[in-house]
Design a protein around this motif. Structure first.
Motif, short mmCIF file in Angstrom:
data_model
loop_
_atom_site.label_atom_id
_atom_site.label_comp_id
_atom_site.label_asym_id
_atom_site.label_seq_id
_atom_site.Cartn_x
_atom_site.Cartn_y
_atom_site.Cartn_z
N LYS A 1 0.82 -1.22 0.00
CA LYS A 1 0.00 0.00 0.00
C LYS A 1 0.86 1.27 0.00
O LYS A 1 0.35 2.36 0.26
CB LYS A 1 -0.91 0.02 1.23
CG LYS A 1 -1.87 -1.16 1.32
CD LYS A 1 -2.69 -1.09 2.60
CE LYS A 1 -3.63 -2.26 2.74
NZ LYS A 1 -4.41 -2.20 4.01
N VAL A 2 2.15 1.12 -0.29
CA VAL A 2 3.04 2.27 -0.18
C VAL A 2 2.67 3.39 -1.15
O VAL A 2 2.91 4.57 -0.88
CB VAL A 2 4.51 1.83 -0.37
CG1 VAL A 2 4.79 1.41 -1.81
CG2 VAL A 2 5.48 2.91 0.08
N PHE A 3 2.09 3.03 -2.30
CA PHE A 3 1.58 4.02 -3.25
C PHE A 3 0.10 3.76 -3.51
O PHE A 3 -0.37 2.62 -3.38
CB PHE A 3 2.33 3.95 -4.59
CG PHE A 3 3.80 4.21 -4.49
CD1 PHE A 3 4.28 5.39 -3.95
CD2 PHE A 3 4.71 3.27 -4.96
CE1 PHE A 3 5.64 5.64 -3.86
CE2 PHE A 3 6.08 3.51 -4.87
CZ PHE A 3 6.54 4.69 -4.32
N ASP A 4 -0.64 4.81 -3.88
CA ASP A 4 -2.04 4.64 -4.25
C ASP A 4 -2.33 5.44 -5.52
O ASP A 4 -1.43 6.04 -6.11
CB ASP A 4 -2.97 5.03 -3.10
CG ASP A 4 -2.78 6.47 -2.64
OD1 ASP A 4 -2.29 7.31 -3.44
OD2 ASP A 4 -3.09 6.78 -1.47
N GLU A 5 -3.59 5.46 -5.92
CA GLU A 5 -3.97 6.12 -7.16
C GLU A 5 -3.72 7.63 -7.11
O GLU A 5 -3.43 8.25 -8.13
CB GLU A 5 -5.45 5.85 -7.46
CG GLU A 5 -5.73 4.39 -7.80
CD GLU A 5 -7.20 4.14 -8.08
OE1 GLU A 5 -7.99 5.10 -7.96
OE2 GLU A 5 -7.54 3.00 -8.44
#
Length: 202
Positions: free
Chosen positions: A105-109
């Motif tokens: 989940k380190v990056f998201d949209e």
């Protein structure tokens, strides 16, 4: 008996000697940065060419239109490779006390939009911790001698990976001692902490 870089201490000493010579030879900081980044690019390319990574990761890394969220499994796989080859004992991807901004989940949209959209702020930060890196001793020795130009493999390799989204990537690293000690001379770090800034190219 012939030494081998598969020996942790010999590897550490070799890294120290290499960077020590490089620091004396390369005085220009921009050229030093290019030197370090070239090592990361070559390491990542070797992982791809020798198929040290999964076919899915290799396919993604051979593309130029990736999103940050696309690359999360690749980042984890590269970090796993550093760990499985005993370069480090473990790692942490993302913020220490925030499960919503770590691991898968380190990056998201929203981060993807920051990099791709002209309306976004244009930069995303990513934190990575490497525990007990094999080059720690040499890095601390060089740092103690007054230079921040120390052996590093994880930082430039991840920078090369993040650049696959067509972004500009900068990073800083710091050494962290997990124990508070009143005497600043008693400094025994076991962690190299990285902060990456992934920015949209102007």
């Amino acid at each position: 008996q012939k030494e081998s870089v598969t020996d942790e201490y010999y590897f550490d000493l070799t890294c120290y000697a290499l960077w020590k010579v490089a620091s004396a030879t390369i005085q220009d900081y921009a050229v030093r940065d290019k030197f370090v980044r070239s090592i990361g690019s070559r390491l990542l390319n070797e992982m791809v060419q020798r198929e040290f990574l999964s076919k899915q990761s290799i396919t993604l890394l051979n593309k130029n239109d990736n999103k940050l969220t696309d690359l999360i499994p690749c980042v984890i796989e590269v970090l796993d490779k550093f760990q499985s080859t005993a370069y480090c004992s473990s790692y942490r991807l993302g913020e220490k006390n925030d499960e919503e901004r770590s691991g898968l989940k380190v990056f998201d949209e929203l981060d993807d939009e920051e990099i791709s959209s002209p309306n976004g702020a244009g930069s995303v930060n990513c934190l990575v911790s490497i525990f007990d890196p094999a080059s720690l001793g040499g890095s601390l020795q060089i740092t103690g001698e007054g230079s921040r130009f120390s052996p590093d493999f994880v930082g430039p390799t991840l920078a090369a990976l993040f650049e696959r989204v067509g972004a500009k990537v900068d990073f800083e690293s710091y050494f962290v001692d997990p124990v508070y000690r009143p005497n600043p001379k008693d400094f025994f770090p076991n962690e190299r902490f990285y902060q990456f800034t992934i920015a949209r190219k102007s």
